[in-house]
Motif scaffolding. Structure first.
Motif, PDB file in Angstrom:
ATOM      1  N   SER A 156       0.818  -1.209   0.000  1.00 33.22           N
ATOM      2  CA  SER A 156       0.000   0.000   0.000  1.00 33.22           C
ATOM      3  C   SER A 156       0.854   1.261   0.000  1.00 33.22           C
ATOM      4  CB  SER A 156      -0.910   0.012   1.217  1.00 33.22           C
ATOM      5  OG  SER A 156      -1.666   1.205   1.251  1.00 33.22           O
ATOM      6  N   LEU A 157       0.366   2.276  -0.734  1.00 29.27           N
ATOM      7  CA  LEU A 157       1.020   3.578  -0.737  1.00 29.27           C
ATOM      8  C   LEU A 157       0.316   4.551   0.202  1.00 29.27           C
ATOM      9  CD1 LEU A 157       1.674   3.982  -4.573  1.00 29.27           C
ATOM     10  CD2 LEU A 157       3.195   3.085  -2.820  1.00 29.27           C
ATOM     11  N   LYS A 158      -0.752   4.072   0.852  1.00 27.89           N
ATOM     12  CA  LYS A 158      -1.519   4.910   1.775  1.00 27.89           C
ATOM     13  C   LYS A 158      -1.628   4.225   3.134  1.00 27.89           C
ATOM     14  CE  LYS A 158      -5.349   5.600  -0.744  1.00 27.89           C
ATOM     15  NZ  LYS A 158      -5.330   5.560  -2.198  1.00 27.89           N
ATOM     16  N   MET A 159      -1.383   4.997   4.190  1.00 22.88           N
ATOM     17  CA  MET A 159      -1.587   4.517   5.548  1.00 22.88           C
ATOM     18  C   MET A 159      -2.345   5.589   6.318  1.00 22.88           C
ATOM     19  SD  MET A 159       2.057   2.675   6.419  1.00 22.88           S
ATOM     20  CE  MET A 159       3.058   3.485   5.178  1.00 22.88           C
ATOM     21  N   TYR A 160      -3.498   5.216   6.858  1.00 28.33           N
ATOM     22  CA  TYR A 160      -4.325   6.144   7.619  1.00 28.33           C
ATOM     23  C   TYR A 160      -4.149   5.877   9.110  1.00 28.33           C
ATOM     24  CZ  TYR A 160      -6.759   6.834   3.156  1.00 28.33           C
ATOM     25  OH  TYR A 160      -7.063   7.115   1.851  1.00 28.33           O
ATOM     26  N   PHE A 161      -3.944   6.948   9.884  1.00 28.20           N
ATOM     27  CA  PHE A 161      -3.807   6.823  11.331  1.00 28.20           C
ATOM     28  C   PHE A 161      -4.934   7.616  11.988  1.00 28.20           C
ATOM     29  CE2 PHE A 161       0.407   6.246   9.524  1.00 28.20           C
ATOM     30  CZ  PHE A 161       0.789   5.043  10.101  1.00 28.20           C
ATOM     31  N   SER A 162      -5.813   6.899  12.668  1.00 24.64           N
ATOM     32  CA  SER A 162      -7.024   7.476  13.243  1.00 24.64           C
ATOM     33  C   SER A 162      -6.831   7.807  14.720  1.00 24.64           C
ATOM     34  CB  SER A 162      -8.176   6.479  13.075  1.00 24.64           C
ATOM     35  OG  SER A 162      -9.236   6.775  13.940  1.00 24.64           O
ATOM     36  N   ASN A 163      -7.450   8.901  15.150  1.00 23.80           N
ATOM     37  CA  ASN A 163      -7.379   9.268  16.574  1.00 23.80           C
ATOM     38  C   ASN A 163      -8.150   8.291  17.451  1.00 23.80           C
ATOM     39  OD1 ASN A 163      -9.928  10.029  15.683  1.00 23.80           O
ATOM     40  ND2 ASN A 163      -9.953  11.983  16.796  1.00 23.80           N
ATOM     41  N   GLN A 164      -9.002   7.447  16.852  1.00 21.85           N
ATOM     42  CA  GLN A 164      -9.758   6.459  17.612  1.00 21.85           C
ATOM     43  C   GLN A 164      -9.135   5.066  17.534  1.00 21.85           C
ATOM     44  OE1 GLN A 164     -13.904   6.547  16.549  1.00 21.85           O
ATOM     45  NE2 GLN A 164     -14.113   8.746  16.896  1.00 21.85           N
ATOM     46  N   LYS A 165      -8.730   4.670  16.334  1.00 24.65           N
ATOM     47  CA  LYS A 165      -8.216   3.314  16.140  1.00 24.65           C
ATOM     48  C   LYS A 165      -6.699   3.204  16.369  1.00 24.65           C
ATOM     49  CE  LYS A 165     -11.778   2.546  12.638  1.00 24.65           C
ATOM     50  NZ  LYS A 165     -12.031   2.346  11.185  1.00 24.65           N
ATOM     51  N   HIS A 166      -5.990   4.296  16.189  1.00 20.10           N
ATOM     52  CA  HIS A 166      -4.525   4.278  16.324  1.00 20.10           C
ATOM     53  C   HIS A 166      -4.103   5.476  17.175  1.00 20.10           C
ATOM     54  CE1 HIS A 166      -5.876   3.124  12.188  1.00 20.10           C
ATOM     55  NE2 HIS A 166      -5.293   1.994  12.521  1.00 20.10           N
ATOM     56  N   HIS A 167      -4.604   5.507  18.396  1.00 18.20           N
ATOM     57  CA  HIS A 167      -4.477   6.696  19.242  1.00 18.20           C
ATOM     58  C   HIS A 167      -3.018   7.138  19.418  1.00 18.20           C
ATOM     59  CE1 HIS A 167      -5.170   9.590  22.404  1.00 18.20           C
ATOM     60  NE2 HIS A 167      -4.322   8.938  23.177  1.00 18.20           N
ATOM     61  N   LEU A 168      -2.129   6.209  19.765  1.00 21.72           N
ATOM     62  CA  LEU A 168      -0.742   6.579  20.042  1.00 21.72           C
ATOM     63  C   LEU A 168      -0.023   7.068  18.789  1.00 21.72           C
ATOM     64  CD1 LEU A 168       0.340   3.720  22.486  1.00 21.72           C
ATOM     65  CD2 LEU A 168      -0.212   6.099  23.047  1.00 21.72           C
ATOM     66  N   MET A 169      -0.265   6.390  17.669  1.00 19.49           N
ATOM     67  CA  MET A 169       0.383   6.786  16.420  1.00 19.49           C
ATOM     68  C   MET A 169      -0.133   8.141  15.953  1.00 19.49           C
ATOM     69  SD  MET A 169       0.509   3.107  14.474  1.00 19.49           S
ATOM     70  CE  MET A 169      -1.148   2.637  14.947  1.00 19.49           C
ATOM     71  N   TYR A 170      -1.441   8.335  16.059  1.00 18.49           N
ATOM     72  CA  TYR A 170      -2.041   9.622  15.675  1.00 18.49           C
ATOM     73  C   TYR A 170      -1.456  10.738  16.536  1.00 18.49           C
ATOM     74  CZ  TYR A 170      -5.568  13.258  15.019  1.00 18.49           C
ATOM     75  OH  TYR A 170      -6.199  14.443  14.763  1.00 18.49           O
ATOM     76  N   LYS A 171      -1.316  10.487  17.823  1.00 12.56           N
ATOM     77  CA  LYS A 171      -0.798  11.488  18.753  1.00 12.56           C
ATOM     78  C   LYS A 171       0.638  11.855  18.402  1.00 12.56           C
ATOM     79  CE  LYS A 171      -0.239  12.342  23.719  1.00 12.56           C
ATOM     80  NZ  LYS A 171      -0.404  11.763  25.087  1.00 12.56           N
ATOM     81  N   LEU A 172       1.456  10.854  18.106  1.00 20.10           N
ATOM     82  CA  LEU A 172       2.853  11.113  17.763  1.00 20.10           C
ATOM     83  C   LEU A 172       2.960  11.918  16.468  1.00 20.10           C
ATOM     84  CD1 LEU A 172       5.879   8.763  18.026  1.00 20.10           C
ATOM     85  CD2 LEU A 172       5.448   9.888  15.851  1.00 20.10           C
ATOM     86  N   LEU A 173       2.205  11.515  15.442  1.00 21.89           N
ATOM     87  CA  LEU A 173       2.269  12.215  14.162  1.00 21.89           C
ATOM     88  C   LEU A 173       1.701  13.633  14.274  1.00 21.89           C
ATOM     89  CD1 LEU A 173       1.272   9.362  11.683  1.00 21.89           C
ATOM     90  CD2 LEU A 173       3.552  10.255  12.175  1.00 21.89           C
ATOM     91  N   HIS A 174       0.665  13.788  15.080  1.00 22.31           N
ATOM     92  CA  HIS A 174       0.081  15.112  15.301  1.00 22.31           C
ATOM     93  C   HIS A 174       1.111  16.037  15.946  1.00 22.31           C
ATOM     94  CE1 HIS A 174      -2.618  18.200  17.012  1.00 22.31           C
ATOM     95  NE2 HIS A 174      -3.426  17.886  16.018  1.00 22.31           N
ATOM     96  N   LYS A 175       1.872  15.507  16.914  1.00 17.91           N
ATOM     97  CA  LYS A 175       2.916  16.294  17.569  1.00 17.91           C
ATOM     98  C   LYS A 175       4.015  16.643  16.572  1.00 17.91           C
ATOM     99  CE  LYS A 175       6.194  16.221  21.427  1.00 17.91           C
ATOM    100  NZ  LYS A 175       6.740  15.429  22.563  1.00 17.91           N
ATOM    101  N   LEU A 176       4.378  15.686  15.740  1.00 22.32           N
ATOM    102  CA  LEU A 176       5.402  15.909  14.710  1.00 22.32           C
ATOM    103  C   LEU A 176       4.977  17.035  13.766  1.00 22.32           C
ATOM    104  CD1 LEU A 176       7.130  13.063  12.683  1.00 22.32           C
ATOM    105  CD2 LEU A 176       6.134  14.990  11.489  1.00 22.32           C
TER     106      LEU A 176
END
Length: 411
Positions: free
Chosen positions: A171-191
């Motif tokens: 896949s060339l697309k990866m979605y990170f959700s604030n509900q399903k992938h809370h920690l990853m979303y938080k890290l990327l949001h901070k970045l």
């Protein structure tokens, strides 16, 4: 809580770009449109599954660095979705094409003075031209990496993704959700919201004649040898031999052989050693690697150690001071790490950037050497921290298409 997402979209990947005629549509992502707007083409095909409609907070434009590491090139924020998938059939695709075509014409979507619809990205008869408009697309100030493996070095611009075992190779697309992938979303949001990581916004493309000529393909690319270790080893040997004074200075300044003489021998593939040089007091072993690992053959369980033992037993060289080096592109961090871990004290990694820096600085010692500029051009592409060959080729094709479009418009 409303579900929000961050999209990681991988650019410059896939066999499509390997074709001589194909231009990667994603190239528009890193250039501002002539009308002052910023547009995003989401890979692949410019479409997203409808479950992600109007959920994106940001898009991170990225490329693969390795199986476990991805480089972030830019962030796109303030998104307005322009292409909506309603079904999954050809009828929906045709509808999206017509909507996009109308938008391109009505909004004067041009790059370098050429309409987006007239740049031959591929099947323009059914292309989805634009997926998003963004308020801002900001490039990374310096390389930013996200990784699924614990970083070997303490780098403030490398972020370990929590709860991600590996990146998909498909896949060339990866979605990170604030509900399903809370920690990853938080890290990327901070970045995304750390100002020190981000530099300049995208600018319009400069499709001048000078820009086009400065991006001409070098001769190693023309003959399809830009990753050929044998060819590069031959080039290094040729340059070393062409100016004894030049190599003496290189040995002093870069290889640590301060007493290297002006008279020396060079051997290629001596007992499988890529390049061997000796001046009667010192012997230098050079192993040249580009994309391969250290042990090219199954039986070569410790290639470098084997070469060291060969020299230690060789009557011609066993009494000389021995220096071992591995020439390696800056992006081949795997080899660098392996040399440091297994061969410290015997071999030193010499990044191509250091080789290039020396030979560029001391051009005056090689002013009569044929093909010297071509040599520098060939090694320069391996001085980047990422092997960005497909990105470079896409940019060149994009420039050529714009110049061709201008030519036909002027006729």
């Amino acid at each position: 809580m409303e579900e929000r997402e961050i999209l990681l979209n991988l650019m410059y990947a896939g066999e499509y770009l390997e074709s001589k005629d194909n231009i990667g549509h994603e190239i528009i992502n890193l250039f501002q449109c002539d009308n002052g707007n910023n547009y995003i083409y989401v890979l692949p095909w410019g479409m997203m599954d409808k479950q992600h409609n109007d959920r994106l907070d940001a898009i991170l434009l990225a490329r693969r660095h390795s199986a476990s590491k991805i480089e972030i090139l830019a962030k796109a924020v303030g998104l307005k979705q322009l292409a909506y998938v309603k079904t999954t059939g050809k009828k929906d695709w045709a509808s999206l094409h017509q909507v996009g075509l109308k938008y391109v014409i009505n909004n004067q979507v041009k790059y370098g003075g050429v309409y987006l619809k007239d740049i031959p990205f591929g099947d323009n008869e059914r292309a989805v031209f634009i997926t998003f408009q963004a308020d801002k697309i900001i490039k990374a100030r310096s390389p930013i990496y996200i990784t699924t493996a614990k970083p070997e070095h303490n780098n403030s611009c490398t972020f370990l993704l929590p709860d991600v075992k590996n990146f998909s190779r498909q896949s060339l697309k990866m979605y990170f959700s604030n509900q399903k992938h809370h920690l990853m979303y938080k890290l990327l949001h901070k970045l995304i919201n750390t100002p020190t990581l981000w530099g300049q916004p995208t600018a319009p493309i400069k499709a001048t004649k000078e820009t086009y000529l400065s991006n001409k393909t070098n001769f190693m690319q023309i003959i399809k040898k830009e990753y050929d270790e044998l060819t590069f080893s031959n080039l290094f040997a040729y340059i070393f031999e062409s100016s004894p004074t030049g190599f003496q200075k290189f040995a002093h300044k870069c290889l640590g052989a301060s007493n290297w003489g002006k008279i020396f021998e060079i051997k290629r593939e001596y007992k499988n050693i890529d390049i061997l040089l000796a001046d009667g007091k010192n012997v230098i072993i050079i192993e040249n690697k580009i994309k391969s690992g250290l042990n090219g053959k199954i039986e070569d369980k410790d290639q470098l150690d084997k070469y060291w033992k060969i020299i230690a037993k060789d009557p011609a060289y066993k009494k000389l001071n021995v220096y071992g080096f591995v020439f390696v592109p800056d992006y081949n961090s795997a080899v660098m790490g392996e040399v440091q871990k297994q061969h410290k004290g015997k071999y030193t990694c010499m990044p191509y950037s250091q080789v290039y820096k020396f030979f560029d600085q001391y051009r005056n010692l090689y002013h009569n050497v044929p093909y010297y500029d071509e040599f520098l051009s060939a090694i320069k592409k391996h001085t980047n921290l990422v092997d960005n060959y497909l990105e470079e080729e896409t940019y060149k094709k994009f420039l050529a298409a714009i110049r061709w479009g201008r030519f036909h418009r002027a006729k």
